[in-house]
Design a protein around this motif. Structure first.
Motif, mmCIF file in Angstrom:
data_model
loop_
_atom_site.group_PDB
_atom_site.id
_atom_site.type_symbol
_atom_site.label_atom_id
_atom_site.label_comp_id
_atom_site.label_asym_id
_atom_site.label_seq_id
_atom_site.Cartn_x
_atom_site.Cartn_y
_atom_site.Cartn_z
ATOM 1 N N GLY A 186 0.811 -1.210 0.000
ATOM 2 C CA GLY A 186 0.000 0.000 0.000
ATOM 3 C C GLY A 186 0.845 1.261 0.000
ATOM 4 N N ASN A 187 0.325 2.264 -0.679
ATOM 5 C CA ASN A 187 0.997 3.553 -0.782
ATOM 6 C C ASN A 187 0.951 4.314 0.541
ATOM 7 O OD1 ASN A 187 2.391 5.393 -2.291
ATOM 8 N ND2 ASN A 187 0.652 6.179 -3.416
ATOM 9 N N ARG A 188 0.097 3.880 1.440
ATOM 10 C CA ARG A 188 -0.113 4.579 2.710
ATOM 11 C C ARG A 188 0.801 3.992 3.788
ATOM 12 N NH1 ARG A 188 -5.992 4.194 4.881
ATOM 13 N NH2 ARG A 188 -6.437 4.698 2.690
ATOM 14 N N GLY A 189 2.113 4.139 3.577
ATOM 15 C CA GLY A 189 3.048 3.691 4.599
ATOM 16 C C GLY A 189 4.061 2.660 4.143
ATOM 17 N N ALA A 191 1.793 -1.689 4.838
ATOM 18 C CA ALA A 191 0.540 -0.985 4.555
ATOM 19 C C ALA A 191 -0.288 -1.782 3.552
ATOM 20 C CB ALA A 191 0.839 0.405 3.997
ATOM 21 N N GLN A 192 -1.598 -1.863 3.803
ATOM 22 C CA GLN A 192 -2.480 -2.619 2.914
ATOM 23 C C GLN A 192 -3.142 -1.743 1.865
ATOM 24 O OE1 GLN A 192 -5.342 -5.162 4.818
ATOM 25 N NE2 GLN A 192 -6.610 -5.386 2.985
ATOM 26 N N TRP A 193 -3.505 -0.502 2.229
ATOM 27 C CA TRP A 193 -4.385 0.258 1.349
ATOM 28 C C TRP A 193 -3.661 1.358 0.581
ATOM 29 C CZ3 TRP A 193 -8.338 -2.379 0.150
ATOM 30 C CH2 TRP A 193 -8.969 -3.202 1.084
ATOM 31 N N ASP A 194 -4.455 1.984 -0.282
ATOM 32 C CA ASP A 194 -3.932 2.830 -1.355
ATOM 33 C C ASP A 194 -3.049 1.989 -2.273
ATOM 34 O OD1 ASP A 194 -5.333 4.911 -0.343
ATOM 35 O OD2 ASP A 194 -3.610 6.138 0.210
ATOM 36 N N ALA A 240 -10.087 2.685 -19.367
ATOM 37 C CA ALA A 240 -9.659 3.535 -18.256
ATOM 38 C C ALA A 240 -9.532 2.696 -16.992
ATOM 39 C CB ALA A 240 -10.666 4.666 -18.040
ATOM 40 N N CYS A 241 -8.749 3.203 -16.028
ATOM 41 C CA CYS A 241 -8.542 2.474 -14.776
ATOM 42 C C CYS A 241 -8.544 3.443 -13.612
ATOM 43 C CB CYS A 241 -7.204 1.722 -14.831
ATOM 44 S SG CYS A 241 -6.826 0.794 -13.326
ATOM 45 N N CYS A 242 -9.139 3.018 -12.498
ATOM 46 C CA CYS A 242 -9.170 3.823 -11.284
ATOM 47 C C CYS A 242 -7.761 4.032 -10.735
ATOM 48 C CB CYS A 242 -10.029 3.135 -10.227
ATOM 49 S SG CYS A 242 -11.767 2.990 -10.702
ATOM 50 N N ASP A 243 -7.582 5.170 -10.076
ATOM 51 C CA ASP A 243 -6.241 5.572 -9.651
ATOM 52 C C ASP A 243 -5.694 4.796 -8.465
ATOM 53 O OD1 ASP A 243 -5.875 7.399 -11.658
ATOM 54 O OD2 ASP A 243 -6.265 9.175 -10.432
ATOM 55 N N GLY A 244 -6.506 4.092 -7.742
ATOM 56 C CA GLY A 244 -6.003 3.330 -6.612
ATOM 57 C C GLY A 244 -7.131 2.604 -5.916
ATOM 58 N N LEU A 245 -6.768 1.733 -4.967
ATOM 59 C CA LEU A 245 -7.752 0.948 -4.223
ATOM 60 C C LEU A 245 -7.536 1.165 -2.733
ATOM 61 C CD1 LEU A 245 -10.033 -1.179 -4.353
ATOM 62 C CD2 LEU A 245 -8.254 -2.940 -4.185
ATOM 63 N N GLY A 246 -8.595 1.671 -2.053
ATOM 64 C CA GLY A 246 -8.554 1.873 -0.616
ATOM 65 C C GLY A 246 -9.599 1.033 0.083
ATOM 66 N N GLU A 247 -9.640 1.146 1.410
ATOM 67 C CA GLU A 247 -10.596 0.331 2.157
ATOM 68 C C GLU A 247 -12.040 0.690 1.841
ATOM 69 O OE1 GLU A 247 -8.584 2.772 3.264
ATOM 70 O OE2 GLU A 247 -8.895 3.055 5.430
ATOM 71 N N ASP A 248 -12.291 1.879 1.302
ATOM 72 C CA ASP A 248 -13.637 2.283 0.902
ATOM 73 C C ASP A 248 -13.927 2.000 -0.559
ATOM 74 O OD1 ASP A 248 -14.190 3.275 3.476
ATOM 75 O OD2 ASP A 248 -13.201 5.177 3.003
ATOM 76 N N GLY A 249 -12.995 1.345 -1.240
ATOM 77 C CA GLY A 249 -13.196 1.013 -2.640
ATOM 78 C C GLY A 249 -12.255 1.780 -3.547
ATOM 79 N N PRO A 250 -12.514 1.731 -4.859
ATOM 80 C CA PRO A 250 -11.603 2.374 -5.809
ATOM 81 C C PRO A 250 -11.683 3.895 -5.761
ATOM 82 C CG PRO A 250 -12.957 0.675 -6.880
ATOM 83 C CD PRO A 250 -13.553 0.930 -5.533
ATOM 84 N N ASN A 251 -10.563 4.533 -6.034
ATOM 85 C CA ASN A 251 -10.516 5.960 -6.326
ATOM 86 C C ASN A 251 -11.053 6.143 -7.743
ATOM 87 O OD1 ASN A 251 -9.709 8.529 -7.240
ATOM 88 N ND2 ASN A 251 -7.823 8.503 -6.060
ATOM 89 N N LEU A 252 -12.171 6.828 -7.894
ATOM 90 C CA LEU A 252 -12.863 6.869 -9.181
ATOM 91 C C LEU A 252 -12.209 7.790 -10.205
ATOM 92 C CD1 LEU A 252 -16.585 6.775 -7.989
ATOM 93 C CD2 LEU A 252 -15.111 4.884 -8.731
ATOM 94 N N ASN A 253 -11.194 8.547 -9.810
ATOM 95 C CA ASN A 253 -10.432 9.311 -10.792
ATOM 96 C C ASN A 253 -9.594 8.356 -11.638
ATOM 97 O OD1 ASN A 253 -11.450 11.701 -9.702
ATOM 98 N ND2 ASN A 253 -9.770 11.860 -8.233
ATOM 99 N N LYS A 254 -9.500 8.663 -12.910
ATOM 100 C CA LYS A 254 -8.829 7.748 -13.847
ATOM 101 C C LYS A 254 -7.775 8.529 -14.629
ATOM 102 C CE LYS A 254 -12.939 4.800 -14.125
ATOM 103 N NZ LYS A 254 -13.742 5.559 -13.122
#
Length: 348
Positions: free
Chosen positions: A244-247, A255-258, A311-325
């Protein structure tokens, strides 16, 4: 999962007559964020991989995009051979420190263009980019840039052009091996004290070096580090879980997420090359799982792509995908598809 049609619609949407815009809000390009040379090199790589697999109107689209990205790289290359990375939407360079990663990506993209493009009217530009940038390799300090440069030089050695590159490859391989030996220890088989971003590019660079140097010590380090990265990138259900990008990840912490699409693509890149070299079907299986991550076989069970747009979402967090592409994630998906299909051809 069988291959499905791939669209280049979002790649076109993000690309204007200057280059590929870096960010998007949803699928709408954010012009105020400007351009990254990193993305132009990645996008050029993407087009070159897909040109092997398409024809007709799609090929014409990709050739037009290829010309745009090559032109951008020519524009931002400095007199000393380095590349300016961050460009505002008004085409003005932003303040920055020269990046080894950017230099390495541009070397790889220009080398690949030299090998894959057939007409000299285009390869002359790629050759000019590569030859001007090559002298900067000796000053590289960071391993990802070194790995990209090593892969680029090895590719050209395999293609037989230009001559005299083996000493450059040997120097880069020595530096990467040195990074590994300084930091690796029991339970931590890596080139740095932290697993951070684009990790797969490091063993990939050494695997590319092994193809031309055939040194067993290079292959041993490449495999040991790649196998470690795989262990750190698979969850308890056997799904791909990139660091994960978060740490990031260090001994005792992960880190698991982002989760970033580019990290999944780089893992697929490395295991695909490992499969080509070793024939070990376990690497092909990891490549399949990397592709499946984009289609929802991930920690969140979330579809990461819009196949109709490419297109692809910018990342995956515990709340789901980042919808920016944005550019990086979309390119990561398109490259994953191209590289996976190439691997499937070899594996079949």
């Amino acid at each position: 999962m069988s291959p499905s049609p791939v669209s280049f619609r979002h790649l076109q949407r993000l690309t204007d007559d200057t280059g590929m815009l870096e960010h998007a809000l949803g699928i709408i390009p954010r012009r105020k964020e400007g351009y990254s040379t990193d993305d132009q090199a990645r996008a050029l790589w993407t087009c070159l991989e897909w040109l092997d697999r398409v024809e007709g109107a799609e090929a014409r689209i990709l050739y037009d995009l290829t010309d745009t990205y090559l032109s951008f790289l020519q524009w931002v290359q400095r007199e000393n051979g380095h590349f300016h990375n961050n460009i505002a939407f008004d085409r003005m360079p932003e303040d920055e420190t020269p990046s080894d990663d950017c230099l390495g990506r541009c070397l790889w993209a220009s080398a690949l263009a030299l090998v894959k493009l057939q007409d000299k009217s285009r390869t002359i530009a790629a050759q000019d980019l590569f030859e001007k940038a090559l002298p900067r390799v000796s000053g590289m300090q960071y391993p990802r840039g070194q790995a990209y440069a090593l892969a680029a030089v090895a590719l050209l050695i395999r293609s037989g052009r230009p001559p005299g590159l083996m000493p450059v490859a040997e120097s880069l391989a020595v530096r990467l091996l040195g990074s590994y030996r300084r930091h690796a220890k029991p339970g931590w088989h890596w080139y740095e004290p932290v697993l951070s971003y684009s990790n797969g590019v490091l063993p990939w660079g050494l695997l590319c070096a092994y193809e031309v140097m055939e040194r067993e010590d290079i292959l041993a380090v490449a495999k040991e580090s790649l196998d470690f990265l795989i262990r750190m990138s698979v969850n308890e259900r056997g799904q791909i879980r990139p660091v994960g990008n978060r740490g990031w990840c260090a001994p005792g912490h992960r880190a698991q997420w982002d989760q970033q699409p580019v990290d999944v693509m780089k893992l697929l890149l490395a295991v695909s090359k490992a499969y080509e070299i070793t024939g070990d079907s376990g690497y092909a299986d990891i490549a399949r799982r990397c592709r499946d991550w984009f289609y929802g076989d991930n920690d969140a069970g979330a579809l990461m792509i819009d196949a109709e747009e490419g297109a692809c979402c910018d990342g995956l967090g515990e709340d789901g995908p980042n919808l920016n592409k944005g550019a990086e994630s979309t390119i990561a998906f398109l490259l994953t598809e191209a590289l996976y299909r190439k691997l499937a051809d070899i594996h079949s």
